[in-house]
Enzyme design. Structure first.
Site, PDB file in Angstrom:
ATOM      1  N   LEU A   2      11.020 -20.632  -4.608  1.00 48.68           N
ATOM      2  CA  LEU A   2       9.998 -19.708  -3.975  1.00 48.68           C
ATOM      3  C   LEU A   2       8.532 -19.964  -4.934  1.00 48.68           C
ATOM      4  O   LEU A   2       8.455 -19.951  -5.977  1.00 48.68           O
ATOM      5  CB  LEU A   2      10.285 -18.401  -4.016  1.00 48.68           C
ATOM      6  CG  LEU A   2       9.464 -17.329  -3.461  1.00 48.68           C
ATOM      7  CD1 LEU A   2       9.444 -17.298  -2.302  1.00 48.68           C
ATOM      8  CD2 LEU A   2       9.878 -15.888  -4.074  1.00 48.68           C
ATOM      9  N   ARG A  33       1.584  -4.828   6.106  1.00 47.86           N
ATOM     10  CA  ARG A  33       0.909  -3.860   5.307  1.00 47.86           C
ATOM     11  C   ARG A  33       1.907  -2.826   5.415  1.00 47.86           C
ATOM     12  O   ARG A  33       2.078  -2.189   6.658  1.00 47.86           O
ATOM     13  CB  ARG A  33      -0.426  -3.650   5.989  1.00 47.86           C
ATOM     14  CG  ARG A  33      -1.057  -2.525   4.987  1.00 47.86           C
ATOM     15  CD  ARG A  33      -2.447  -2.523   5.430  1.00 47.86           C
ATOM     16  NE  ARG A  33      -3.103  -1.476   4.276  1.00 47.86           N
ATOM     17  CZ  ARG A  33      -4.412  -1.373   3.780  1.00 47.86           C
ATOM     18  NH1 ARG A  33      -5.313  -2.345   4.305  1.00 47.86           N
ATOM     19  NH2 ARG A  33      -4.925  -0.595   3.041  1.00 47.86           N
ATOM     20  N   ASP A  54       0.875  -1.326   0.034  1.00 49.22           N
ATOM     21  CA  ASP A  54      -0.088   0.027  -0.020  1.00 49.22           C
ATOM     22  C   ASP A  54       0.763   1.261   0.082  1.00 49.22           C
ATOM     23  O   ASP A  54       2.033   1.336   0.447  1.00 49.22           O
ATOM     24  CB  ASP A  54      -0.921  -0.106   1.211  1.00 49.22           C
ATOM     25  CG  ASP A  54      -2.089   0.874   1.045  1.00 49.22           C
ATOM     26  OD1 ASP A  54      -2.128   1.454   0.055  1.00 49.22           O
ATOM     27  OD2 ASP A  54      -2.643   1.094   2.097  1.00 49.22           O
ATOM     28  N   HIS A  99       2.893   3.266  -9.144  1.00 49.72           N
ATOM     29  CA  HIS A  99       2.671   1.884  -9.428  1.00 49.72           C
ATOM     30  C   HIS A  99       3.919   1.263  -9.735  1.00 49.72           C
ATOM     31  O   HIS A  99       4.414   0.155  -9.531  1.00 49.72           O
ATOM     32  CB  HIS A  99       1.482   1.471 -10.132  1.00 49.72           C
ATOM     33  CG  HIS A  99       0.322   1.995  -9.457  1.00 49.72           C
ATOM     34  ND1 HIS A  99      -0.034   1.710  -8.237  1.00 49.72           N
ATOM     35  CD2 HIS A  99      -0.843   2.596  -9.801  1.00 49.72           C
ATOM     36  CE1 HIS A  99      -1.187   2.073  -7.808  1.00 49.72           C
ATOM     37  NE2 HIS A  99      -1.619   2.442  -8.757  1.00 49.72           N
TER      38      HIS A  99
HETATM   39  C1  FPP Z   1      -1.717   0.194  -3.528  1.00 47.84           C
HETATM   40  O1  FPP Z   1      -1.385   1.429  -3.470  1.00 47.84           O
HETATM   41  C2  FPP Z   1      -0.962  -0.454  -4.736  1.00 47.84           C
HETATM   42  C3  FPP Z   1      -1.975  -1.243  -5.562  1.00 47.84           C
HETATM   43  C4  FPP Z   1      -3.495  -1.162  -5.431  1.00 47.84           C
HETATM   44  C5  FPP Z   1      -1.393  -1.668  -6.825  1.00 47.84           C
HETATM   45  C6  FPP Z   1      -0.381  -2.538  -6.740  1.00 47.84           C
HETATM   46  C7  FPP Z   1       0.558  -2.599  -7.883  1.00 47.84           C
HETATM   47  C8  FPP Z   1       1.974  -2.702  -7.683  1.00 47.84           C
HETATM   48  C9  FPP Z   1       2.645  -2.622  -6.668  1.00 47.84           C
HETATM   49  C10 FPP Z   1       2.703  -2.656  -9.313  1.00 47.84           C
HETATM   50  C11 FPP Z   1       2.129  -3.493 -10.091  1.00 47.84           C
HETATM   51  C12 FPP Z   1       2.644  -4.874 -10.036  1.00 47.84           C
HETATM   52  C13 FPP Z   1       1.548  -5.882 -10.300  1.00 47.84           C
HETATM   53  C14 FPP Z   1       1.920  -7.347 -10.171  1.00 47.84           C
HETATM   54  C15 FPP Z   1       0.181  -5.222 -10.977  1.00 47.84           C
HETATM   55  P1  FPP Z   1      -2.310   2.666  -3.307  1.00 47.84           P
HETATM   56  O2  FPP Z   1      -2.340   2.855  -5.030  1.00 47.84           O
HETATM   57  O3  FPP Z   1      -3.725   2.117  -3.203  1.00 47.84           O
HETATM   58  O4  FPP Z   1      -1.699   3.933  -2.854  1.00 47.84           O
HETATM   59  P2  FPP Z   1      -2.446   5.047  -2.002  1.00 47.84           P
HETATM   60  O5  FPP Z   1      -3.219   4.324  -0.911  1.00 47.84           O
HETATM   61  O6  FPP Z   1      -1.400   5.842  -1.521  1.00 47.84           O
HETATM   62  O7  FPP Z   1      -3.171   5.589  -2.981  1.00 47.84           O
END
Ligand code: FPP
Length: 240
Positions: free
Chosen positions: A127, A188, A16, A33
């Site tokens: 893994l 988290r 997150d 991302h």
């Molecule tokens: C949470 O941060 C992250 C996500 C919803 C997406 C996770 C994606 C990746 C780590 C990169 C892509 C990798 C793959 C395997 C798809 P948020 O956007 O909720 O952050 P915020 O809470 O600060 O807005």
């Protein structure tokens, strides 16, 4: 310092804070991302080095569809880039990739790339890297109940046959699917203190470790700190 003799077998992570990381730097959310994907790659590598057997990451939840089309499309593009460009490395490192969630309803190029990765890493013995995609804990439990309900309707089982094991088997993590033990540790990042529908059944006894670090800044050192915190706790499973 982590104790190599007491490593968790399965670590699950809610990655997150990508959006906030980007905002802090004045960048578009997708840049967050992208940086998050790079952080994830390092954590996959490091899990392998630490001898962890299963790593599960929450990459896309059933709720994430509510985000803008541009962001959702961008995340799937990143996913395709990741699995395509890293397939060789994953194979070299003997990593077995599994998906938890309803990935069949993702964009078709993402499904194609994922299926290739699943197929080509299926027999690897190192893994196991589980990517939770279009995953929701309640959705998963509901599907398990439905599958069991069908067996009941077909007269294959009676209501009294329904057990915790039977429910576990039907989950995405169950023996009939990705076959992953329950995680001993759920991490988290970004200072949020919730499970957000992640591994609700499987996390019943997991230690929860929260880090204030935003996901793109979550380094192998931060990872080791979280594991060390887990190791410093005594796990009692409600008994004495
Ligand atoms: C949470 O941060 C992250 C996500 C919803 C997406 C996770 C994606 C990746 C780590 C990169 C892509 C990798 C793959 C395997 C798809 P948020 O956007 O909720 O952050 P915020 O809470 O600060 O807005």
């Amino acid at each position: 310092m982590v104790d190599r003799d007491r490593m968790p077998e399965h670590v699950a992570i809610i990655m997150d804070g990508n959006g906030r990381w980007a905002k802090k730097k004045g960048l578009p959310r997708l840049a967050g991302h992208n940086a998050g994907m790079k952080a994830m790659k390092k954590i996959v590598d490091h899990s392998d080095k630490l001898g962890i057997k299963y790593l599960t990451v929450y990459a896309f939840s059933t709720e994430n569809w509510k985000r803008s089309i541009a962001e959702v499309t961008g995340i799937f593009k990143l996913l395709v880039t990741y699995v395509d460009s890293d397939l060789r490395e994953l194979k070299e490192n003997n990593v077995r990739v599994k998906v938890l969630g309803n990935y069949e309803s993702l964009p078709s190029d993402a499904v194609k790339s994922l299926e290739k990765t699943l197929r080509e890493t299926e027999n690897n013995t190192g893994l196991q890297f589980n990517i939770a995609l279009n995953y929701g804990g309640r959705d998963e439990i509901m599907k398990a109940v439905r599958a069991i309900g069908k067996k009941l309707e077909a007269g294959e089982i009676s209501a009294d046959d329904i057990s915790e094991e039977m429910i576990s088997e039907e989950l995405f993590t169950g023996k009939l699917h990705a076959d992953v033990p329950d995680p001993e540790l759920i991490i988290r990042t970004s200072g949020e203190l919730r499970l957000s529908n992640f591994l609700l059944w499987q996390g019943a006894y997991s230690e929860l470790v929260f880090s204030d670090v935003l996901w793109p800044d979550f380094t192998p050192e931060e990872y080791e700190k979280a594991i060390a915190e887990y190791q410093s706790r005594e796990r009692r499973f409600g008994g004495r």
